[in-house]
Design a protein around this motif. Sequence first.
Motif, PDB file in Angstrom:
ATOM      1  N   GLY A 186       0.864  -1.213   0.045  1.00  0.00           N
ATOM      2  CA  GLY A 186      -0.235  -0.383  -0.290  1.00  0.00           C
ATOM      3  C   GLY A 186       0.648   0.989  -0.616  1.00  0.00           C
ATOM      4  N   SER A 224       4.393   4.158  -0.921  1.00  0.00           N
ATOM      5  CA  SER A 224       4.649   4.567  -2.742  1.00  0.00           C
ATOM      6  C   SER A 224       6.182   4.351  -2.457  1.00  0.00           C
ATOM      7  CB  SER A 224       3.924   6.082  -2.288  1.00  0.00           C
ATOM      8  OG  SER A 224       2.569   5.384  -2.328  1.00  0.00           O
ATOM      9  N   GLY A 271      -2.792   3.280 -13.609  1.00  0.00           N
ATOM     10  CA  GLY A 271      -3.382   3.238 -12.888  1.00  0.00           C
ATOM     11  C   GLY A 271      -2.901   3.236 -10.936  1.00  0.00           C
ATOM     12  N   ARG A 272      -1.817   2.765 -10.832  1.00  0.00           N
ATOM     13  CA  ARG A 272      -1.373   3.469 -10.116  1.00  0.00           C
ATOM     14  C   ARG A 272       0.108   3.618  -9.833  1.00  0.00           C
ATOM     15  NH1 ARG A 272       0.630  -1.606  -7.578  1.00  0.00           N
ATOM     16  NH2 ARG A 272       1.040  -2.516  -9.622  1.00  0.00           N
ATOM     17  N   PHE A 273       0.792   3.570 -10.497  1.00  0.00           N
ATOM     18  CA  PHE A 273       2.387   3.862 -11.601  1.00  0.00           C
ATOM     19  C   PHE A 273       2.422   5.377 -11.927  1.00  0.00           C
ATOM     20  CE2 PHE A 273       5.109  -0.340 -11.339  1.00  0.00           C
ATOM     21  CZ  PHE A 273       4.179  -0.278 -10.015  1.00  0.00           C
ATOM     22  N   MET A 284       5.320   5.391  -7.769  1.00  0.00           N
ATOM     23  CA  MET A 284       4.794   4.270  -7.653  1.00  0.00           C
ATOM     24  C   MET A 284       3.192   4.598  -6.517  1.00  0.00           C
ATOM     25  SD  MET A 284       7.009   1.512  -8.992  1.00  0.00           S
ATOM     26  CE  MET A 284       8.294   1.422  -7.360  1.00  0.00           C
ATOM     27  N   HIS A 285       2.276   3.685  -6.733  1.00  0.00           N
ATOM     28  CA  HIS A 285       1.473   3.926  -5.463  1.00  0.00           C
ATOM     29  C   HIS A 285       0.903   2.859  -5.220  1.00  0.00           C
ATOM     30  CE1 HIS A 285       1.464   8.158  -5.089  1.00  0.00           C
ATOM     31  NE2 HIS A 285       1.152   9.366  -6.250  1.00  0.00           N
ATOM     32  N   ASP A 286       0.508   2.671  -4.491  1.00  0.00           N
ATOM     33  CA  ASP A 286      -0.515   1.032  -3.888  1.00  0.00           C
ATOM     34  C   ASP A 286       0.706   0.119  -3.783  1.00  0.00           C
ATOM     35  OD1 ASP A 286      -3.030  -0.277  -5.455  1.00  0.00           O
ATOM     36  OD2 ASP A 286      -2.642  -0.078  -3.197  1.00  0.00           O
ATOM     37  N   LEU A 287       1.541   0.342  -3.136  1.00  0.00           N
ATOM     38  CA  LEU A 287       2.179  -0.696  -3.735  1.00  0.00           C
ATOM     39  C   LEU A 287       1.829  -2.632  -4.002  1.00  0.00           C
ATOM     40  CD1 LEU A 287       6.221   1.067  -4.024  1.00  0.00           C
ATOM     41  CD2 LEU A 287       4.607  -0.394  -5.846  1.00  0.00           C
ATOM     42  N   LYS A 288       2.148  -3.347  -4.506  1.00  0.00           N
ATOM     43  CA  LYS A 288       1.793  -4.850  -4.084  1.00  0.00           C
ATOM     44  C   LYS A 288       2.771  -5.807  -3.682  1.00  0.00           C
ATOM     45  CE  LYS A 288      -2.500  -3.980  -5.958  1.00  0.00           C
ATOM     46  NZ  LYS A 288      -3.343  -4.248  -7.402  1.00  0.00           N
ATOM     47  N   ASP A 324       5.021  -6.603  -7.364  1.00  0.00           N
ATOM     48  CA  ASP A 324       5.591  -5.634  -7.380  1.00  0.00           C
ATOM     49  C   ASP A 324       6.715  -5.263  -7.087  1.00  0.00           C
ATOM     50  OD1 ASP A 324       3.176  -3.309  -7.062  1.00  0.00           O
ATOM     51  OD2 ASP A 324       3.396  -4.214  -8.206  1.00  0.00           O
TER      52      ASP A 324
END
Length: 127
Positions: free
Chosen positions: A15, A17, A66-68, A83-87, A90
Motif C-alpha cells: 500500500g 509509495s 492506475g498506480r504508476f 509508484m502508489h499502492d504497491l503490492k 511489485d
Amino acid sequence: HLGLVESGGGLVQSGGSLRLSCTPSGGSLEYFAIGWFRRAPGKEREGVSCISTEGDIHYNRETAEGRFTISRDSAKNTVYLQMHDLKPEDTAVYACAARSLPMCGEYWTAAKEFINWGLGTQVTVSS
C-alpha cells in the motif's frame, strides 16, 4: 555512451509509495524515449512504462496503469516513476533504459528496443 543510473528503490509496506529516478551518468535524456522495466525473481523482465521525448506515455495495463506515473523533468535531466499502492508482487529490480529513437513505439515493452540500460534499483514490498 549514455549511462543511466536509477535511484529511489527500497523496502516499503504493501500500500505504500516510492518514486524512482533515472538520471544519466553522462549526456542528456532529451533525445531518447525512456522506459522502465522490472524483473522479479524467477520471472521474465517486463516493461512497466515508457515516455517519449514529447511526453507521450505508455503503461503496461496489467502492472502499472492506475498506480504508476511516469514523467520527465527536462530541467533536471531526469525521468521518474512514481509508484502508489504497491503490492508484494511489485517486488523486483527496476531498471530504466533509453531507446535509440525519441518515440516509445508500438513494441516498447520489448527490451530489445532499448540500447542503454542502468543497473537497476531494488524495490521490495512487504505484506
